[in-house]
Design a protein around this motif. Sequence first.
Motif, PDB file in Angstrom:
ATOM      1  N   PHE A   1      -3.471  63.109 -58.287  1.00 35.13           N
ATOM      2  CA  PHE A   1      -4.849  63.135 -58.811  1.00 35.13           C
ATOM      3  C   PHE A   1      -5.871  62.890 -57.708  1.00 35.13           C
ATOM      4  O   PHE A   1      -7.009  62.500 -57.980  1.00 35.13           O
ATOM      5  CB  PHE A   1      -5.009  62.104 -59.943  1.00 35.13           C
ATOM      6  CG  PHE A   1      -3.986  62.265 -61.047  1.00 35.13           C
ATOM      7  CD1 PHE A   1      -3.817  63.496 -61.678  1.00 35.13           C
ATOM      8  CD2 PHE A   1      -3.185  61.196 -61.441  1.00 35.13           C
ATOM      9  CE1 PHE A   1      -2.868  63.662 -62.688  1.00 35.13           C
ATOM     10  CE2 PHE A   1      -2.226  61.352 -62.443  1.00 35.13           C
ATOM     11  CZ  PHE A   1      -2.063  62.582 -63.064  1.00 35.13           C
ATOM     12  N   GLY A   2      -5.455  63.065 -56.445  1.00 40.15           N
ATOM     13  CA  GLY A   2      -6.402  62.951 -55.337  1.00 40.15           C
ATOM     14  C   GLY A   2      -6.758  61.526 -54.960  1.00 40.15           C
ATOM     15  O   GLY A   2      -7.761  61.299 -54.293  1.00 40.15           O
ATOM     16  N   ARG A   3      -5.948  60.577 -55.375  1.00 43.95           N
ATOM     17  CA  ARG A   3      -6.277  59.181 -55.031  1.00 43.95           C
ATOM     18  C   ARG A   3      -5.383  58.728 -53.879  1.00 43.95           C
ATOM     19  O   ARG A   3      -4.202  59.039 -53.838  1.00 43.95           O
ATOM     20  CB  ARG A   3      -6.035  58.266 -56.239  1.00 43.95           C
ATOM     21  CG  ARG A   3      -6.885  58.631 -57.416  1.00 43.95           C
ATOM     22  CD  ARG A   3      -6.602  57.746 -58.605  1.00 43.95           C
ATOM     23  NE  ARG A   3      -5.292  57.967 -59.169  1.00 43.95           N
ATOM     24  CZ  ARG A   3      -4.962  57.701 -60.434  1.00 43.95           C
ATOM     25  NH1 ARG A   3      -5.855  57.184 -61.257  1.00 43.95           N
ATOM     26  NH2 ARG A   3      -3.748  57.918 -60.874  1.00 43.95           N
ATOM     27  N   ARG A   4      -5.972  57.953 -52.966  1.00 42.14           N
ATOM     28  CA  ARG A   4      -5.177  57.390 -51.878  1.00 42.14           C
ATOM     29  C   ARG A   4      -4.921  55.918 -52.198  1.00 42.14           C
ATOM     30  O   ARG A   4      -5.864  55.130 -52.326  1.00 42.14           O
ATOM     31  CB  ARG A   4      -5.940  57.508 -50.555  1.00 42.14           C
ATOM     32  CG  ARG A   4      -5.055  57.254 -49.354  1.00 42.14           C
ATOM     33  CD  ARG A   4      -5.770  57.617 -48.067  1.00 42.14           C
ATOM     34  NE  ARG A   4      -6.527  56.503 -47.530  1.00 42.14           N
ATOM     35  CZ  ARG A   4      -5.998  55.491 -46.855  1.00 42.14           C
ATOM     36  NH1 ARG A   4      -4.705  55.429 -46.650  1.00 42.14           N
ATOM     37  NH2 ARG A   4      -6.753  54.520 -46.387  1.00 42.14           N
ATOM     38  N   LEU A   5      -3.654  55.577 -52.367  1.00 42.63           N
ATOM     39  CA  LEU A   5      -3.313  54.196 -52.739  1.00 42.63           C
ATOM     40  C   LEU A   5      -3.070  53.413 -51.451  1.00 42.63           C
ATOM     41  O   LEU A   5      -2.034  53.563 -50.823  1.00 42.63           O
ATOM     42  CB  LEU A   5      -2.073  54.175 -53.631  1.00 42.63           C
ATOM     43  CG  LEU A   5      -2.119  55.115 -54.833  1.00 42.63           C
ATOM     44  CD1 LEU A   5      -0.845  54.987 -55.665  1.00 42.63           C
ATOM     45  CD2 LEU A   5      -3.342  54.849 -55.688  1.00 42.63           C
ATOM     46  N   HIS A   6      -4.045  52.604 -51.085  1.00 43.55           N
ATOM     47  CA  HIS A   6      -3.910  51.903 -49.794  1.00 43.55           C
ATOM     48  C   HIS A   6      -4.058  50.392 -49.952  1.00 43.55           C
ATOM     49  O   HIS A   6      -4.267  49.670 -48.985  1.00 43.55           O
ATOM     50  CB  HIS A   6      -4.946  52.437 -48.798  1.00 43.55           C
ATOM     51  CG  HIS A   6      -6.362  52.196 -49.213  1.00 43.55           C
ATOM     52  ND1 HIS A   6      -7.090  51.142 -48.727  1.00 43.55           N
ATOM     53  CD2 HIS A   6      -7.158  52.844 -50.092  1.00 43.55           C
ATOM     54  CE1 HIS A   6      -8.291  51.177 -49.285  1.00 43.55           C
ATOM     55  NE2 HIS A   6      -8.350  52.192 -50.118  1.00 43.55           N
ATOM     56  N   TYR A   7      -3.963  49.932 -51.190  1.00 42.36           N
ATOM     57  CA  TYR A   7      -4.227  48.527 -51.473  1.00 42.36           C
ATOM     58  C   TYR A   7      -3.079  47.982 -52.314  1.00 42.36           C
ATOM     59  O   TYR A   7      -2.795  48.493 -53.391  1.00 42.36           O
ATOM     60  CB  TYR A   7      -5.564  48.471 -52.219  1.00 42.36           C
ATOM     61  CG  TYR A   7      -6.015  47.127 -52.744  1.00 42.36           C
ATOM     62  CD1 TYR A   7      -5.505  45.937 -52.256  1.00 42.36           C
ATOM     63  CD2 TYR A   7      -6.981  47.061 -53.739  1.00 42.36           C
ATOM     64  CE1 TYR A   7      -5.941  44.725 -52.755  1.00 42.36           C
ATOM     65  CE2 TYR A   7      -7.435  45.860 -54.236  1.00 42.36           C
ATOM     66  CZ  TYR A   7      -6.902  44.692 -53.743  1.00 42.36           C
ATOM     67  OH  TYR A   7      -7.326  43.491 -54.247  1.00 42.36           O
TER      68      TYR A   7
END
Length: 328
Positions: A1-7
């Motif tokens: 869905f175009g999200r960058r999970l960086h947390y």
Amino acid sequence: FGRRLHYLRLSITDLCNLRCAYCMPPEGIAKLPHDQVLNLEEMARVARVAVGLGVDKIRLTGGEPLLRRGLARLLAELAAIDPRPDLRLTTNGLLLAEKLPLLLETGVSTVNVSLDSLDPAVYGQVTGLGAEAGAKALDTVWRGIEAALECGEMAVKLNVVLLGGINEAEITDFAKLTMELPLAVRFIEYMPVGRNTPFQPARFLAAEEVLRRVGRMGRLEHLPARPGDGPAQRLRLAGAKGELGVISALSSHFCATCNRLRLSAEGKLVPCLFSELAVDLLPILRRGADDSELAEALLQAARLKPREHDQAPVNAHAAGCFMSRLGG
Ligand code: SAM
Ligand code: SF4
């Protein structure tokens, strides 16, 4: 869905020294057996593999993270990861003054203190401590907040869960704090998360209401979102030293920009606070899987992350896991 999970949010213990009404029942919940909680090495290993996949921000939470035995060792291990992630911590603040030197030593950049009331009686009510112990605890928490502000080396945020009929009269008192102090006050919508305590719809107060009430105090400037910012909408009252934030998980979803994964104290990697979906890392870690298998499990959790949750103020239903094991 175009999200960058960086947390990555690491819940490092299921134990807590408070019983906040929206999080834990007054009698507490059964403590997890020792061998069902990730040990420090396992937590640090998951963090290292997550950093290898692009995570650059790690928050320690709980339960109450400052209660965790071995916290110093865990922080040192997290700080030694290359590249070093931004380390943050969410706490109820009771042990903040005592643990501040340790947090500073390991370079924790931001501390979020959960504080739902400035009134000793209300604080005692919300935290389950009662009036007398509540008043003492509030003093202790406030000393911790002051010490963190005075050290000048870490950002301080206050997290206030909005509770209709309980702390709503204090919205402007909290907002006033930002006039004098360089801290961020963030109002968080009460959410039907966790299975420890039943959701009380009558207590729900929409973040919009905060904007209405604070808007009457003076000119409100909207602050631009910074890269990697969380879901808070940021604002500042004209002339204020600090800032305000509203986090409207229910009344207006921010799922499209959600950037996080959560690891519960028992090793469940949870892609969404409102979902039952999780990848259990404990058996993977304990059967001796190598880092590439662990990385694949993290990616699997990322793929499970729903596009959005289905909660709204009018159809709120209990969801998710035990909040005190997952960390909010
Ligand atoms: N014990 C620490 C603390 O209170 O800051 C860390 C863990 S606590 C579960 C993390 C955050 O979750 C706190 O800010 C708390 O207020 C929030 N939280 C817990 N239950 C909630 C609920 N039902 N709705 C909204 N926020 C909640
Ligand atoms: Fe309160 Fe945090 Fe403890 Fe839950 S985990 S009871 S929110 S202090």
